[in-house]
Scaffold this motif. Structure first.
Motif, PDB file in Angstrom:
ATOM      1  N   VAL A   1      88.544   8.041  29.496  1.00 53.94           N
ATOM      2  CA  VAL A   1      87.849   8.258  30.763  1.00 53.94           C
ATOM      3  C   VAL A   1      86.925   7.070  31.016  1.00 53.94           C
ATOM      4  O   VAL A   1      86.297   6.548  30.100  1.00 53.94           O
ATOM      5  CB  VAL A   1      87.043   9.579  30.766  1.00 53.94           C
ATOM      6  CG1 VAL A   1      87.959  10.769  30.605  1.00 53.94           C
ATOM      7  CG2 VAL A   1      85.991   9.580  29.664  1.00 53.94           C
ATOM      8  N   GLY A   2      86.860   6.649  32.267  1.00 51.01           N
ATOM      9  CA  GLY A   2      85.930   5.605  32.663  1.00 51.01           C
ATOM     10  C   GLY A   2      84.782   6.225  33.433  1.00 51.01           C
ATOM     11  O   GLY A   2      85.002   6.950  34.402  1.00 51.01           O
ATOM     12  N   VAL A   3      83.557   5.966  32.994  1.00 49.40           N
ATOM     13  CA  VAL A   3      82.372   6.548  33.623  1.00 49.40           C
ATOM     14  C   VAL A   3      81.731   5.484  34.509  1.00 49.40           C
ATOM     15  O   VAL A   3      81.251   4.459  34.018  1.00 49.40           O
ATOM     16  CB  VAL A   3      81.364   7.058  32.571  1.00 49.40           C
ATOM     17  CG1 VAL A   3      80.193   7.750  33.259  1.00 49.40           C
ATOM     18  CG2 VAL A   3      82.044   8.014  31.599  1.00 49.40           C
ATOM     19  N   THR A   4      81.732   5.719  35.812  1.00 50.14           N
ATOM     20  CA  THR A   4      81.195   4.748  36.764  1.00 50.14           C
ATOM     21  C   THR A   4      79.698   4.980  36.976  1.00 50.14           C
ATOM     22  O   THR A   4      79.103   5.894  36.397  1.00 50.14           O
ATOM     23  CB  THR A   4      81.919   4.860  38.114  1.00 50.14           C
ATOM     24  OG1 THR A   4      81.593   6.130  38.713  1.00 50.14           O
ATOM     25  CG2 THR A   4      83.419   4.760  37.933  1.00 50.14           C
TER      26      THR A   4
ATOM     27  N   ALA B   1      78.353   8.976  28.985  1.00 51.09           N
ATOM     28  CA  ALA B   1      79.491   8.459  28.211  1.00 51.09           C
ATOM     29  C   ALA B   1      79.241   8.610  26.719  1.00 51.09           C
ATOM     30  O   ALA B   1      80.139   8.993  25.961  1.00 51.09           O
ATOM     31  CB  ALA B   1      79.750   6.997  28.579  1.00 51.09           C
ATOM     32  N   ASN B   2      78.016   8.331  26.297  1.00 51.19           N
ATOM     33  CA  ASN B   2      77.669   8.490  24.879  1.00 51.19           C
ATOM     34  C   ASN B   2      77.770   9.946  24.458  1.00 51.19           C
ATOM     35  O   ASN B   2      78.232  10.261  23.347  1.00 51.19           O
ATOM     36  CB  ASN B   2      76.267   7.953  24.611  1.00 51.19           C
ATOM     37  CG  ASN B   2      76.179   6.445  24.758  1.00 51.19           C
ATOM     38  OD1 ASN B   2      77.178   5.739  24.634  1.00 51.19           O
ATOM     39  ND2 ASN B   2      74.992   5.934  25.031  1.00 51.19           N
TER      40      ASN B   2
ATOM     41  N   ALA C   1      85.331   7.735  26.072  1.00 46.24           N
ATOM     42  CA  ALA C   1      84.673   7.353  27.316  1.00 46.24           C
ATOM     43  C   ALA C   1      84.269   5.890  27.287  1.00 46.24           C
ATOM     44  O   ALA C   1      83.684   5.417  26.302  1.00 46.24           O
ATOM     45  CB  ALA C   1      83.445   8.231  27.555  1.00 46.24           C
ATOM     46  N   LEU C   2      84.581   5.181  28.364  1.00 52.09           N
ATOM     47  CA  LEU C   2      84.240   3.771  28.512  1.00 52.09           C
ATOM     48  C   LEU C   2      83.215   3.612  29.626  1.00 52.09           C
ATOM     49  O   LEU C   2      83.299   4.272  30.669  1.00 52.09           O
ATOM     50  CB  LEU C   2      85.498   2.950  28.834  1.00 52.09           C
ATOM     51  CG  LEU C   2      86.684   3.104  27.887  1.00 52.09           C
ATOM     52  CD1 LEU C   2      87.865   2.291  28.383  1.00 52.09           C
ATOM     53  CD2 LEU C   2      86.302   2.684  26.471  1.00 52.09           C
TER      54      LEU C   2
ATOM     55  N   LEU D   1      73.113  16.624  30.288  1.00 50.64           N
ATOM     56  CA  LEU D   1      74.125  15.660  29.847  1.00 50.64           C
ATOM     57  C   LEU D   1      75.016  16.276  28.778  1.00 50.64           C
ATOM     58  O   LEU D   1      76.245  16.088  28.793  1.00 50.64           O
ATOM     59  CB  LEU D   1      73.441  14.400  29.307  1.00 50.64           C
ATOM     60  CG  LEU D   1      72.731  13.531  30.352  1.00 50.64           C
ATOM     61  CD1 LEU D   1      71.988  12.388  29.660  1.00 50.64           C
ATOM     62  CD2 LEU D   1      73.716  12.984  31.369  1.00 50.64           C
ATOM     63  N   ARG D   2      74.422  17.016  27.866  1.00 49.41           N
ATOM     64  CA  ARG D   2      75.216  17.670  26.823  1.00 49.41           C
ATOM     65  C   ARG D   2      76.151  18.714  27.426  1.00 49.41           C
ATOM     66  O   ARG D   2      77.336  18.789  27.066  1.00 49.41           O
ATOM     67  CB  ARG D   2      74.292  18.322  25.789  1.00 49.41           C
ATOM     68  CG  ARG D   2      75.016  19.006  24.636  1.00 49.41           C
ATOM     69  CD  ARG D   2      74.018  19.516  23.591  1.00 49.41           C
ATOM     70  NE  ARG D   2      74.700  20.106  22.453  1.00 49.41           N
ATOM     71  CZ  ARG D   2      75.034  21.394  22.365  1.00 49.41           C
ATOM     72  NH1 ARG D   2      74.731  22.210  23.372  1.00 49.41           N
ATOM     73  NH2 ARG D   2      75.658  21.860  21.305  1.00 49.41           N
ATOM     74  N   GLU D   3      75.636  19.503  28.350  1.00 45.86           N
ATOM     75  CA  GLU D   3      76.464  20.524  28.985  1.00 45.86           C
ATOM     76  C   GLU D   3      77.605  19.901  29.774  1.00 45.86           C
ATOM     77  O   GLU D   3      78.750  20.380  29.723  1.00 45.86           O
ATOM     78  CB  GLU D   3      75.607  21.395  29.906  1.00 45.86           C
ATOM     79  CG  GLU D   3      76.388  22.519  30.575  1.00 45.86           C
ATOM     80  CD  GLU D   3      75.525  23.357  31.504  1.00 45.86           C
ATOM     81  OE1 GLU D   3      76.084  24.258  32.161  1.00 45.86           O
ATOM     82  OE2 GLU D   3      74.313  23.103  31.581  1.00 45.86           O
ATOM     83  N   SER D   4      77.330  18.835  30.519  1.00 48.26           N
ATOM     84  CA  SER D   4      78.387  18.192  31.306  1.00 48.26           C
ATOM     85  C   SER D   4      79.423  17.524  30.401  1.00 48.26           C
ATOM     86  O   SER D   4      80.612  17.486  30.742  1.00 48.26           O
ATOM     87  CB  SER D   4      77.784  17.180  32.277  1.00 48.26           C
ATOM     88  OG  SER D   4      77.007  16.209  31.604  1.00 48.26           O
ATOM     89  N   ALA D   5      79.005  17.009  29.240  1.00 42.51           N
ATOM     90  CA  ALA D   5      79.950  16.426  28.288  1.00 42.51           C
ATOM     91  C   ALA D   5      80.879  17.501  27.726  1.00 42.51           C
ATOM     92  O   ALA D   5      82.092  17.275  27.576  1.00 42.51           O
ATOM     93  CB  ALA D   5      79.205  15.720  27.161  1.00 42.51           C
ATOM     94  N   ILE D   6      80.325  18.673  27.427  1.00 44.02           N
ATOM     95  CA  ILE D   6      81.150  19.785  26.936  1.00 44.02           C
ATOM     96  C   ILE D   6      82.105  20.250  28.021  1.00 44.02           C
ATOM     97  O   ILE D   6      83.298  20.486  27.768  1.00 44.02           O
ATOM     98  CB  ILE D   6      80.253  20.945  26.457  1.00 44.02           C
ATOM     99  CG1 ILE D   6      79.465  20.537  25.206  1.00 44.02           C
ATOM    100  CG2 ILE D   6      81.092  22.190  26.156  1.00 44.02           C
ATOM    101  CD1 ILE D   6      78.451  21.569  24.762  1.00 44.02           C
TER     102      ILE D   6
END
Length: 396
Positions: free
Chosen positions: A126-129, A156-157, A167-168, A294-299
């Motif tokens: 995935v590319g994170v803009t 991304a991290n 994630a890039l 951020l943690r919730e959105s990553a999950i």
């Protein structure tokens, strides 16, 4: 829903017709923000997050040393399993300030495949803009002017920390010319977005973008005050509203969207120069709230893409060999077999280009693997099979 027992919470989600002995017991952690001292609501939301985490963990490759097969002991077999939850039980919970953490044991019933038939466990890229701030003036409080670049970098991290996607960072890329109407704004080329071109440039399967809708204070600011809190003891609350969008970079289709909206305390002087993502920022209550989002959105991102097919582009053909834009970093191994799909461009009624992938009924076998690409072999010459650059390989 009301919960009266602190350490015993059962949530029935999906009961399958598979014997309970096949269930995996996974221990996972979930976190939630407590609002208005409503611990029951926070417990429910934290448990839901723990369940998502458990399903992700159970869906990764599982290595077993011994297994009976046809009555004989078969050692060192690699099995892959997806899963659905039967029930969850809270083992422990802890509240620190306005944050509740639960540790839950989740019984995940293994299934040979996802609901859509996908069984692969390659790491999708995935590319994170960049995430633009809708009202840039709101960044003046705390000097958070770097939020458009640093927040997606931290996302991304967080995604990479989950370990299910790769994630890039592409935080220098801006997708939306019109933030208010995002994600449906028309770009200069007449398309809804330019994610297909960006995806090809980055070599990723998905594009994650977003708009930071609101980081405004909910109190009367006193920017000249030297103190870290207001004298009358009033809570200095601040909004955080983020819209997250995930696109399929091959078709440009909007795959997933969700709004995250929370409120945190800006328990620091209004004239402090904090900067988004600084060590000081993460110690502020507001920063802790942002970290949990951020943690919730990553999950959510990992969970949403878990059962999607793995797709990578063919960027070179040479005889019966094809070069594929995915390698060992994505989990590709020598001997893997992938299906070839031909890419076609069609136009809808508005003459807007659309991407169509057709199954060519051709397999490619991986012979060499590098970190970022791999080389596979076809049964015959690529020209005979009409396999070309920009065609793709897919693993379901």
């Amino acid at each position: 829903m009301s919960f009266t027992r602190k350490y015993c919470l059962f949530i029935a989600l999906s009961v399958l017709s598979i014997a309970p002995s096949f269930a995996q017991s996974v221990t996972a952690t979930g976190k939630a923000i407590v609002y208005n001292d409503d611990v029951d609501d926070a417990r429910y939301r934290a448990t839901q997050q723990a369940i998502k985490q458990a399903v992700l963990q159970s869906s990764s490759r599982v290595s077993v040393n011994d297994r009976l097969k046809n009555g004989d002991l078969d050692s060192d077999i690699q099995i892959r399993s997806a899963g659905r939850v039967q029930q969850a039980k809270i083992l422990h919970e802890e509240r620190k300030g306005d944050f509740l953490t639960v540790v839950a044991r989740v019984n995940v019933t293994p299934d040979s495949q996802c609901g859509n038939g996908a069984t692969n466990f390659y790491q999708k890229s995935v590319g994170v803009t960049g995430f633009k701030l809708q009202d840039p003036e709101q960044a003046s409080l705390g000097r958070l002017n770097n939020i458009s670049r640093e927040l997606p970098r931290d996302l991304a991290n967080a995604i990479n920390k989950q370990g299910f996607l790769r994630a890039l960072n592409a935080t220098n890329v801006a997708i939306y010319p019109d933030l208010i109407n995002a994600p449906s704004a028309i770009n200069d080329e007449g398309a809804l977005s330019n994610v297909t071109r960006i995806g090809q440039q980055l070599g990723v399967q998905y594009i994650i973008s977003g708009v930071i809708r609101d980081i405004s204070p909910l109190y009367l600011r006193t920017p000249d005050s030297p103190s870290d809190s207001q004298e009358d003891g009033t809570q200095k609350e601040r909004n955080f509203v983020l819209d997250l969008y995930i696109y399929d970079s091959f078709s440009g289709a909007l795959f997933f969207q969700k709004r995250y909206s929370e409120i945190g305390e800006w328990d620091i002087a209004d004239n402090a120069r904090v900067g988004f993502g600084s060590a000081k920022f993460w110690t502020v209550h507001y920063g802790k709230v942002v970290r949990e989002i951020l943690r919730e959105s990553a999950i959510d991102t990992s969970e949403k893409l878990r059962c999607q097919p793995f797709i990578a582009s063919i960027f070179r053909t040479e005889g019966n060999r094809v070069h594929i834009s995915a390698g060992s970093l994505s989990g590709i191994k020598q001997g893997d077999k992938l299906s070839v799909y031909r890419r076609f461009e069609i136009h809808n009624q508005n003459q807007t280009a659309q991407t169509q992938l057709n199954n060519a009924n051709i397999n490619v076998t991986i012979k060499q693997v590098q970190p970022n690409f791999s080389i596979g072999e076809l049964a015959v010459d690529a020209q005979i099979l009409n396999v070309q650059q920009q065609d793709v390989v897919i693993a379901w």
